[in-house]
Design a protein around this motif. Structure first.
Motif, PDB file in Angstrom:
ATOM      1  N   GLY A   1      50.458  -6.537 -26.840  1.00 23.98           N
ATOM      2  CA  GLY A   1      50.867  -7.027 -28.159  1.00 23.98           C
ATOM      3  C   GLY A   1      51.120  -5.876 -29.112  1.00 23.98           C
ATOM      4  O   GLY A   1      50.736  -5.920 -30.279  1.00 23.98           O
TER       5      GLY A   1
ATOM      6  N   SER B   1      52.645  -3.576 -24.066  1.00 20.94           N
ATOM      7  CA  SER B   1      53.312  -4.846 -23.787  1.00 20.94           C
ATOM      8  C   SER B   1      53.675  -5.525 -25.091  1.00 20.94           C
ATOM      9  O   SER B   1      53.007  -5.339 -26.119  1.00 20.94           O
ATOM     10  N   ALA B   2      54.755  -6.330 -25.051  1.00 20.46           N
ATOM     11  CA  ALA B   2      55.186  -7.100 -26.212  1.00 20.46           C
ATOM     12  C   ALA B   2      55.962  -8.302 -25.719  1.00 20.46           C
ATOM     13  O   ALA B   2      56.431  -8.341 -24.572  1.00 20.46           O
ATOM     14  N   ALA B   3      56.115  -9.277 -26.600  1.00 23.83           N
ATOM     15  CA  ALA B   3      56.856 -10.480 -26.222  1.00 23.83           C
ATOM     16  C   ALA B   3      58.340 -10.183 -26.012  1.00 23.83           C
ATOM     17  O   ALA B   3      58.977 -10.770 -25.141  1.00 23.83           O
TER      18      ALA B   3
ATOM     19  N   VAL C   1      57.431  -6.452 -20.950  1.00 24.87           N
ATOM     20  CA  VAL C   1      58.076  -7.344 -21.905  1.00 24.87           C
ATOM     21  C   VAL C   1      58.118  -8.744 -21.314  1.00 24.87           C
ATOM     22  O   VAL C   1      58.464  -8.933 -20.150  1.00 24.87           O
ATOM     23  N   ALA C   2      57.708  -9.732 -22.113  1.00 23.20           N
ATOM     24  CA  ALA C   2      57.596 -11.097 -21.597  1.00 23.20           C
ATOM     25  C   ALA C   2      58.953 -11.736 -21.343  1.00 23.20           C
ATOM     26  O   ALA C   2      59.096 -12.551 -20.442  1.00 23.20           O
ATOM     27  N   ARG C   3      59.947 -11.388 -22.145  1.00 18.09           N
ATOM     28  CA  ARG C   3      61.284 -11.974 -21.993  1.00 18.09           C
ATOM     29  C   ARG C   3      62.092 -11.122 -21.009  1.00 18.09           C
ATOM     30  O   ARG C   3      62.583 -10.052 -21.348  1.00 18.09           O
TER      31      ARG C   3
ATOM     32  N   PRO D   1      56.870 -13.531 -17.672  1.00 21.34           N
ATOM     33  CA  PRO D   1      55.670 -14.084 -18.302  1.00 21.34           C
ATOM     34  C   PRO D   1      54.359 -13.494 -17.796  1.00 21.34           C
ATOM     35  O   PRO D   1      53.339 -13.589 -18.483  1.00 21.34           O
TER      36      PRO D   1
ATOM     37  N   ILE E   1      47.360  -9.679 -28.165  1.00 22.15           N
ATOM     38  CA  ILE E   1      48.299 -10.792 -28.062  1.00 22.15           C
ATOM     39  C   ILE E   1      47.782 -11.943 -28.918  1.00 22.15           C
ATOM     40  O   ILE E   1      46.589 -12.180 -29.016  1.00 22.15           O
TER      41      ILE E   1
ATOM     42  N   ILE F   1      47.972 -17.501 -24.570  1.00 23.27           N
ATOM     43  CA  ILE F   1      48.662 -16.788 -23.484  1.00 23.27           C
ATOM     44  C   ILE F   1      47.963 -15.473 -23.166  1.00 23.27           C
ATOM     45  O   ILE F   1      48.258 -14.843 -22.148  1.00 23.27           O
TER      46      ILE F   1
END
Length: 413
Positions: free
Chosen positions: A28, A54-56, A77-79, A107, A125, A129
């Motif tokens: 996050g 990490s980041a969304a 990266v989540a996306r 994800p 985060i 999640i």
């Protein structure tokens, strides 16, 4: 039951300190906690080195700048669809000849990163999640610097099953304060934990007046600069309810020994009352860099992490009882925490959906907690105790989100 966060254990690190700076992973990194953690790191390069972020994926420019400035080995990266753009930004901003970081995507990327070889994982985060990365970091033997309270709340029994005593160091200002206050005595000498609340922007408002609160008003917290979900949770005091559950889980103190008191100045972050009548309070100006630095550096403090109180200036600190009629969220959370099992997951997931609905203009402010209460009541008996599994938690969350969304669609009926 051993405490998950035991301040009396000035433990040998689970992963031995390397020669040189302590290696960290920050989950996050582009959020409020992550950016302030990076500020602490950059001001203490001799103590800390970030090896993974990490980041969304919503702030790719910032994520790339962080990765290059810190020289991290891995970025998650989540996306997954954001990877080409992230690669392009990294290439454009990198120094000539600099090695590009490895990119994990999808994800489960943050969960994979949480297992990375390092000393500590800061989980910043927002939302439930964060549970899977929390479990991954603990199972990998990392010290978990926990800012993601939701993962502990929704998966308490799962976290307790894998965490070693003292492996979790809390970052919430309230739990850092309790963490420090508990050093003043033994656990059997604790009479109560007193969790302070600023009261948010609506302290003193009646329930009728709260019904007309706007998005802009709810996002204008008087003391803290936080993300939108946490800011709204602070305005409804749902955040304080979550913190009561978290304190119970972290320190193994019964709910009846945990109180909430309103303290508008946000200088005293929480207190521990002992059986002899002594109360130990932790005080500092409202600045998250202090608890973040303590979490990253534990068992050592980081000098000048944040400004201290100015004792040369006159100041007044006020304390008020909680208005449980206007703000029923703390009592609801306490009841949910006592139920245990999947009930906290239902509470948290329903609240996340209701906050989103409020921010989108689909639900009035007072409808947030009212709707959460309806979802909790409909949920009924939770899956309990040691039989709880991660699929149980995920299924409960899915049901709670769908049920809350249906209530919102029906106008809260």
């Amino acid at each position: 039951m051993d405490s998950l966060a035991d301040p009396h254990l000035r433990f040998e690190p689970v992963v031995a300190d390397p020669t040189g700076p302590r290696e960290l992973v920050i989950l996050g990194s582009t959020g409020s906690i992550g950016t302030q953690a990076i500020d602490v790191v950059l001001r203490n390069p001799d103590r800390f080195r970030v090896v993974g972020l990490s980041a969304a994926g919503g702030r790719l420019e910032l994520l790339a700048e962080q990765a290059l400035q810190l020289g991290v080995r891995t970025v998650a990266v989540a996306r997954a669809e954001a990877v080409p753009e992230l690669r392009a930004i990294l290439a454009a901003k990198a120094r000539p000849g600099a090695e590009a970081p490895e990119i994990l995507a999808g994800p489960d990327a943050a969960t994979e990163l949480a297992r990375m070889e390092c000393h500590s994982v800061l989980n910043g985060i927002t939302g439930s999640i964060g549970l899977a990365p929390t479990l991954a970091a603990l199972e990998a033997g990392r010290v978990l610097v926990l800012a993601n309270k939701e993962s502990l709340i929704v998966g308490g029994p799962l976290v307790k099953a894998v965490a070693k005593p003292g492996q979790i160091v809390p970052v919430d200002s309230e739990h850092t304060a309790l963490f420090q206050g508990l050093m003043g005595g033994t656990r059997r000498e604790v009479r109560k934990l007193v969790v302070t609340a600023s009261g948010g922007p609506f302290r003193g408002w009646s329930r009728d007046r709260l019904a007309g609160v706007t998005r802009e008003q709810a996002l204008a917290h008087p003391n803290w600069d936080m993300g939108p979900v946490i800011t709204v949770n602070s305005a409804t005091l749902v955040n304080k309810g979550l913190e009561v559950i978290e304190a119970h889980l972290l320190y193994d103190i019964p709910f009846e020994q945990i109180e909430v008191v309103v303290h508008p100045q946000s200088i005293v972050h929480s207190m521990v009352e002992f059986t002899d009548g002594s109360t130990i309070a932790q005080a500092s100006p409202p600045d998250m860099r202090m608890p973040i630095a303590l979490g990253l550096g534990w068992p050592d403090r980081v000098p000048d992490a944040a400004p201290g109180c100015d004792w040369t200036r006159a100041a007044s600190w006020e304390f008020f009882p909680l208005d449980t009629e206007a703000f029923p969220s703390v009592g609801l959370a306490r009841a949910v925490g006592a139920l245990g099992g999947t009930a906290p997951a239902v509470f948290n997931a329903a609240n996340e959906e209701c906050v989103d609905a409020f921010l989108d203009g689909r639900l009035p402010f007072t409808g947030i907690v009212d709707t959460v209460a309806k979802v909790v009541a409909e949920h009924g008996a939770p899956t309990q105790g040691t039989s709880l599994t991660l699929p149980d938690v995920l299924a409960a969350e899915t049901w709670a989100r769908a049920t809350a969304t249906a209530y919102v669609r029906e106008g809260g009926r």
